[in-house]
Design a protein around this motif. Structure first.
Motif, PDB file in Angstrom:
ATOM      1  N   LEU A   1       2.956   4.142  -1.474  1.00  0.00           N
ATOM      2  CA  LEU A   1       1.775   4.344  -2.176  1.00  0.00           C
ATOM      3  C   LEU A   1       0.630   3.617  -1.707  1.00  0.00           C
ATOM      4  O   LEU A   1      -0.540   4.148  -1.872  1.00  0.00           O
ATOM      5  CB  LEU A   1       2.040   3.716  -3.558  1.00  0.00           C
ATOM      6  N   ALA A   2       0.555   2.451  -1.090  1.00  0.00           N
ATOM      7  CA  ALA A   2      -0.607   1.710  -0.496  1.00  0.00           C
ATOM      8  C   ALA A   2      -1.063   2.449   0.589  1.00  0.00           C
ATOM      9  O   ALA A   2      -2.304   2.669   0.751  1.00  0.00           O
ATOM     10  CB  ALA A   2      -0.060   0.274   0.165  1.00  0.00           C
ATOM     11  N   ASP A   3      -0.096   3.235   1.566  1.00  0.00           N
ATOM     12  CA  ASP A   3      -0.661   4.099   2.477  1.00  0.00           C
ATOM     13  C   ASP A   3      -1.237   5.302   1.740  1.00  0.00           C
ATOM     14  O   ASP A   3      -2.454   5.676   2.277  1.00  0.00           O
ATOM     15  CB  ASP A   3       0.491   4.602   3.291  1.00  0.00           C
ATOM     16  N   ALA A   4      -0.923   5.833   0.838  1.00  0.00           N
ATOM     17  CA  ALA A   4      -1.390   6.992   0.048  1.00  0.00           C
ATOM     18  C   ALA A   4      -2.883   6.453  -0.487  1.00  0.00           C
ATOM     19  O   ALA A   4      -3.783   7.275  -0.354  1.00  0.00           O
ATOM     20  CB  ALA A   4      -0.540   7.410  -1.153  1.00  0.00           C
ATOM     21  N   ALA A   5      -3.063   4.963  -0.998  1.00  0.00           N
ATOM     22  CA  ALA A   5      -4.309   4.892  -1.429  1.00  0.00           C
ATOM     23  C   ALA A   5      -5.430   4.789  -0.442  1.00  0.00           C
ATOM     24  O   ALA A   5      -6.649   4.791  -0.567  1.00  0.00           O
ATOM     25  CB  ALA A   5      -4.238   3.470  -2.200  1.00  0.00           C
ATOM     26  N   SER A   6      -4.980   4.430   0.751  1.00  0.00           N
ATOM     27  CA  SER A   6      -5.881   4.163   1.913  1.00  0.00           C
ATOM     28  C   SER A   6      -5.892   5.511   2.967  1.00  0.00           C
ATOM     29  O   SER A   6      -6.689   5.652   3.861  1.00  0.00           O
ATOM     30  CB  SER A   6      -5.716   3.207   2.767  1.00  0.00           C
TER      31      SER A   6
ATOM     32  N   GLN B   1      -1.269   0.168  -5.616  1.00  0.00           N
ATOM     33  CA  GLN B   1      -0.180   0.994  -5.935  1.00  0.00           C
ATOM     34  C   GLN B   1      -0.381   1.808  -7.011  1.00  0.00           C
ATOM     35  O   GLN B   1       0.025   3.227  -6.888  1.00  0.00           O
ATOM     36  CB  GLN B   1       1.036   0.000  -6.500  1.00  0.00           C
ATOM     37  N   ILE B   2      -1.125   1.380  -8.196  1.00  0.00           N
ATOM     38  CA  ILE B   2      -1.660   2.490  -9.257  1.00  0.00           C
ATOM     39  C   ILE B   2      -2.560   3.452  -8.434  1.00  0.00           C
ATOM     40  O   ILE B   2      -2.600   4.759  -8.881  1.00  0.00           O
ATOM     41  CB  ILE B   2      -2.214   1.701 -10.312  1.00  0.00           C
ATOM     42  N   HIS B   3      -3.361   3.134  -7.652  1.00  0.00           N
ATOM     43  CA  HIS B   3      -4.347   3.890  -7.088  1.00  0.00           C
ATOM     44  C   HIS B   3      -3.664   4.728  -6.247  1.00  0.00           C
ATOM     45  O   HIS B   3      -3.987   6.197  -6.349  1.00  0.00           O
ATOM     46  CB  HIS B   3      -5.300   3.201  -6.062  1.00  0.00           C
ATOM     47  N   GLY B   4      -2.673   4.602  -5.535  1.00  0.00           N
ATOM     48  CA  GLY B   4      -1.739   5.339  -4.737  1.00  0.00           C
ATOM     49  C   GLY B   4      -1.101   6.522  -5.559  1.00  0.00           C
ATOM     50  O   GLY B   4      -1.024   7.440  -5.274  1.00  0.00           O
ATOM     51  N   GLN B   5      -0.510   5.911  -6.734  1.00  0.00           N
ATOM     52  CA  GLN B   5       0.181   6.810  -7.491  1.00  0.00           C
ATOM     53  C   GLN B   5      -0.619   8.025  -8.005  1.00  0.00           C
ATOM     54  O   GLN B   5      -0.387   9.054  -8.266  1.00  0.00           O
ATOM     55  CB  GLN B   5       0.939   5.910  -8.730  1.00  0.00           C
ATOM     56  N   ALA B   6      -1.826   7.429  -8.441  1.00  0.00           N
ATOM     57  CA  ALA B   6      -3.108   8.422  -8.900  1.00  0.00           C
ATOM     58  C   ALA B   6      -3.476   9.635  -7.845  1.00  0.00           C
ATOM     59  O   ALA B   6      -3.279  10.619  -7.994  1.00  0.00           O
ATOM     60  CB  ALA B   6      -4.092   7.751  -9.450  1.00  0.00           C
TER      61      ALA B   6
END
Length: 267
Positions: free
Chosen positions: A137-142, A224-229
């Motif tokens: 998720l952290a990777d997804a956010a960045s 994590q929340i940002h990555g989920q979004a």
């Protein structure tokens, strides 16, 4: 010197003066963006791109515009920096593949259940531990934060930050309008806390630490929340990306019209 030559000379001098006066604006915008980007991004590259945007703004600005030059230039500078970020993807292909896999699983779960995909079910289907999932998720956010609808090859990304319409032709303008509407609908369909994080991050331009203070959670939890979004939005925009032109054709949850709440966030 002819009248035409004198006019062009004055116009050039005026543009040069605008660039000199507003050069500090480029640095301000660059460092503001850097607060929301990985350390691997070079601020010098952003400033260079921003200066090109400022030059173009100075050359194209018309004094009878409703907006001031600073407002107009700020849009062009920011757009030039975002274009540079889109071209200079700092994320490994393996991360893009993982984000696509997560988004597809989320899409399938939401097709089957008609509800927001649950983290536990996503982890189960992906065969990931909580630690692996949160790292993903952290990777997804960045991972190309500016792109939610990029094709699998990572080219032709359509950005969260919609382009300045002055630089678009009729076809591109229609496409951007379609993306904007689909994106607004998709954000409106997110769980409340994810909507709030996206609103604070992209509309209010708070960084992760500041959002954490608003929500009363850690910076890593906001990430994590940002990555989920981001993953959920990619899943729900699948129909638009694949040429369906309709959010619901992607199989995600039905559209909601609610805007992110400005009230107290849920814990």
């Amino acid at each position: 010197m002819s009248v035409a030559s004198e006019y062009l000379q004055l116009q050039k001098q005026s543009a040069d003066e605008l660039v000199r006066q507003h050069a500090p604006l480029v640095r301000r915008i660059a460092y503001h963006l850097m607060g929301r980007l990985p350390p691997s991004v070079d601020v010098g590259d952003l400033i260079q791109a921003g200066m090109i945007g400022l030059l173009e703004a100075a050359r194209n600005y018309v004094t009878d515009r409703a907006a001031s030059f600073e407002t107009y230039a700020g849009i062009r500078i920011r757009g030039a920096m975002l274009d540079e970020l889109r071209k200079s993807d700092w994320t490994p292909r393996s991360v893009h593949r993982k984000v696509r896999e997560m988004a597809e699983v989320v899409r399938q779960i939401e097709i089957e259940t008609g509800a927001d995909a649950d983290d536990a079910e996503v982890m189960k289907r992906l065969g990931m531990s909580p630690e692996e999932y949160h790292a993903a998720l952290a990777d997804a956010a960045s991972a190309r934060l500016l792109s939610l609808t990029a094709p699998d090859e990572g080219e032709g990304a359509a950005a969260l930050e919609v382009a300045d319409p002055d630089g678009l032709g009729p076809a591109e303008s229609i496409e951007q309008d379609g993306l904007r509407e689909a994106l607004i609908a998709a954000i409106g369909s997110l769980p409340e806390r994810e909507q709030l994080v996206m609103s604070l991050y992209y509309e209010q331009e708070l960084n992760l630490k500041e959002i954490g203070a608003v929500l009363g959670v850690t910076e890593s939890r906001v990430c994590q929340i940002h990555g989920q979004a981001v993953v959920r939005l990619r899943a729900r925009l699948a129909g638009w990306r694949d040429g369906g032109g309709d959010l619901e054709s992607g199989g995600g949850k039905p559209k909601k019209t609610a805007r992110p709440s400005s009230g107290a966030p849920r814990r």
